[in-house]
Enzyme design. Structure first.
Site, PDB file in Angstrom:
ATOM      1  CG  HIS A   1      -0.344   0.007   2.531  1.00  0.00           C
ATOM      2  ND1 HIS A   1       0.123  -1.136   3.134  1.00  0.00           N
ATOM      3  CD2 HIS A   1      -0.107   1.021   3.409  1.00  0.00           C
ATOM      4  CE1 HIS A   1       0.606  -0.829   4.327  1.00  0.00           C
ATOM      5  NE2 HIS A   1       0.491   0.472   4.515  1.00  0.00           N
ATOM      6  CG  ASP A   2       2.158   3.512   2.904  1.00  0.00           C
ATOM      7  OD1 ASP A   2       1.331   4.157   2.232  1.00  0.00           O
ATOM      8  OD2 ASP A   2       2.142   3.456   4.145  1.00  0.00           O
TER       9      ASP A   2
ATOM     10  CG  HIS B   1      -3.435   3.143   0.801  1.00  0.00           C
ATOM     11  ND1 HIS B   1      -2.706   3.438  -0.332  1.00  0.00           N
ATOM     12  CD2 HIS B   1      -2.696   3.606   1.843  1.00  0.00           C
ATOM     13  CE1 HIS B   1      -1.584   4.031   0.004  1.00  0.00           C
ATOM     14  NE2 HIS B   1      -1.543   4.152   1.326  1.00  0.00           N
TER      15      HIS B   1
ATOM     16  CE  LYS C   1       4.236   6.284   3.510  1.00  0.00           C
ATOM     17  NZ  LYS C   1       4.110   5.899   4.941  1.00  0.00           N
TER      18      LYS C   1
END
Length: 521
Positions: A382-383, A437, A386
């Site tokens: 989901h991240d 998300h 980054k």
């Protein structure tokens, strides 16, 4: 008709190895050969029965079926499609009545197996050359020439031909089933489901479309690892034995046989109507197929099992290879997710907890097991976006400026761009989750301001799982919240940030969720 009637005249030692090619003389079963006598004279029926009453072929006697008219013959052949020979008169209720029976059998029923022998007392009504050319018959005899010896010879020759054609037909149908089975099996990716379908396909092939045989055949697939024999699936009386150790339900004698089969690496057929097949994948896994209940394994059955066995091995190898690729893919995603979280100075187990929360919520929401597994494996990503955000922003302990926050928001689209070109379900799911998300149920989220069910369920689930866990973990800009405060926040944001239905499911399953959190601290 009166004129026509006046003119008429009268232990390892008991193994049968799978590769053995020795003919089994009883391979078509013990039921007698059906001989249909079609003639309007009772005496012809009586004399034929008397001459042939003691005839046997391949250990099987004869069963006589009697028809006295063409219409009666048509009804009887409908009821007895496995008739081997028809001794057929031509002139009965009509001068060419028998010829109509031939056309019905060959052209309407498409029965090319039964051997049709014309026996006529009036050859002038059905000349031999014309009948042989125009009709699909197998022999033509005048009753005056058909002595007892010649009738015996005709019957044996016809039975031999019928048996050969029947064997070919059984093999043809079996091969068609194997082709159909292979197509169905190729669509399967679950090893357990594959094992079950293999049993079902073998059962269908062996039963030869007879419901009684289908009901009798039962068996299971064993996965052999070290010294254990775990039943992967079963059919018939073994259907409820999945995941049990075969040693708990099989006799010592059968277990000993399975041991010997694994050592030899060869499949066996047994005299007591059992089959134990051995299959080893290129990856080294060993599987045993155990079948029982078949009345007898015909030679044709063995050929078909061997052919399907080759197909099974190839497909299973592909499933194992696919599973290995998918497992590697999942491991890479988890590792990458952990690396991203480490870079954000958050707990590595965050992604594992989010994965488990997401799977639980998906199942309770009503998604399929496959979909729940997908979200579990993809949510660690989901991240992932980054990786495109500066460390100085990710690690900043104070409040972000508006410009810095805009930069952080880009991690959703960066993550989506990483996976969006993939056609694999797992990576497509990861792309959806990475993008959505941070969308909010009320439409105030980012990057696209989606609301309600316009947000994919994967995004809605991961949003709740991610925020719940993040609030309970220390980060560079905050200390972990106490559980009571987190739960109050989730209730407060029901219908705002979070899907109301998911919030309700969350609290209904809070005990399990907290257990996951405790286990993966």
């Amino acid at each position: 008709m009166e004129e026509k009637k006046k003119n008429k005249t009268p232990k390892l030692d008991n193994f049968v190895f799978a590769e053995e090619k020795k003919e089994n003389v009883k391979r078509l079963g013990k039921s007698p050969w059906k001989i249909m006598i079609v003639d309007d004279e009772e005496e012809v029926h009586n004399v034929t029965k008397m001459v042939l009453k003691d005839v046997t072929y391949k250990g099987k006697g004869l069963k006589f079926i009697h028809a006295y008219t063409a219409s009666e013959a048509i009804k009887l052949i409908d009821k007895n499609p496995d008739t081997a020979i028809i001794l057929l008169d031509v002139v009965m209720e009509e001068d060419d009545a028998g010829l109509g029976v031939i056309k019905y059998i060959r052209d309407t029923l498409y029965n090319k197996l039964v051997r049709i022998v014309i026996r006529t007392g009036q050859p002038g009504e059905a000349p031999e050359k014309q009948v042989i050319v125009e009709y699909d018959i197998n022999d033509y005899r005048e009753k005056t020439e058909l002595t007892s010896q010649k009738l015996f010879s005709t019957i044996i020759a016809s039975l031999r031909a019928y048996e050969s054609l029947l064997t070919i037909d059984i093999n043809r149908k079996g091969l068609e089933k194997i082709i159909e089975a292979s197509a169905r099996l190729l669509d399967l990716q679950s090893a357990d489901k594959f094992a079950y379908e293999v049993l079902e396909e073998l059962k269908r092939i062996l039963a030869h479309d007879k419901e009684s045989d289908l009901e009798n055949i039962c068996g299971f697939v064993i996965e052999h690892t070290d010294d254990s024999y775990i039943i992967k699936c079963g059919i018939g009386k073994y259907k409820e034995q999945a995941n049990k150790n075969a040693k708990s339900i099989m006799s010592e004698e059968t277990l000993s046989l399975i041991d010997n089969i694994i050592i030899s690496g060869t499949s066996y057929y047994f005299e007591n109507n059992r089959y134990i097949g051995y299959f080893k994948s290129r990856a080294g896994s060993e599987n045993i197929i155990y079948l029982e209940g078949q009345k007898h394994f015909k030679q044709s059955d063995r050929y078909l099992i061997e052919i399907l066995g080759t197909t099974i091995s190839s497909i299973y190898d592909n499933i194992c290879l696919t599973r290995e690729i998918e497992d590697t893919q999942k491991e890479i995603l988890f590792t990458l997710g952990e690396v991203v979280e480490s870079r954000s100075l958050e707990t590595i187990n965050h992604v594992r907890r989010v994965a488990e929360y997401s799977k639980l919520l998906a199942l309770r929401y009503g998604l399929s097991k496959e979909a729940a597994e997908l979200i579990k494996e993809a949510s660690p990503m989901h991240d992932v976006g980054k990786v495109g955000i500066l460390d100085s922003i990710l690690h900043k302990p104070s409040k972000l400026s508006d410009q810095e926050f805009l930069s952080v928001k880009k991690h959703t689209t960066i993550g989506y761009d990483i996976f969006k070109r993939s056609e694999r379900k797992l990576l497509k799911t990861a792309a959806i989750i990475a993008l959505q998300h941070h969308e909010r149920f009320d439409g105030t989220g980012y990057p696209h301001g989606l609301s309600g069910e316009k947000i994919h369920i994967f995004g809605r689930i991961t949003c709740l799982a991610d925020i719940f866990d993040a609030l309970g973990s220390d980060s560079v800009y905050k200390k972990a919240w106490p559980l009571e405060k987190i739960l109050d926040y989730i209730k407060e944001q029901r219908g705002k940030i979070f899907d109301p239905k998911l919030v309700d499911i969350f609290f209904e399953n809070l005990e399990e969720i907290l257990q996951i959190k405790k286990t993966l601290q």
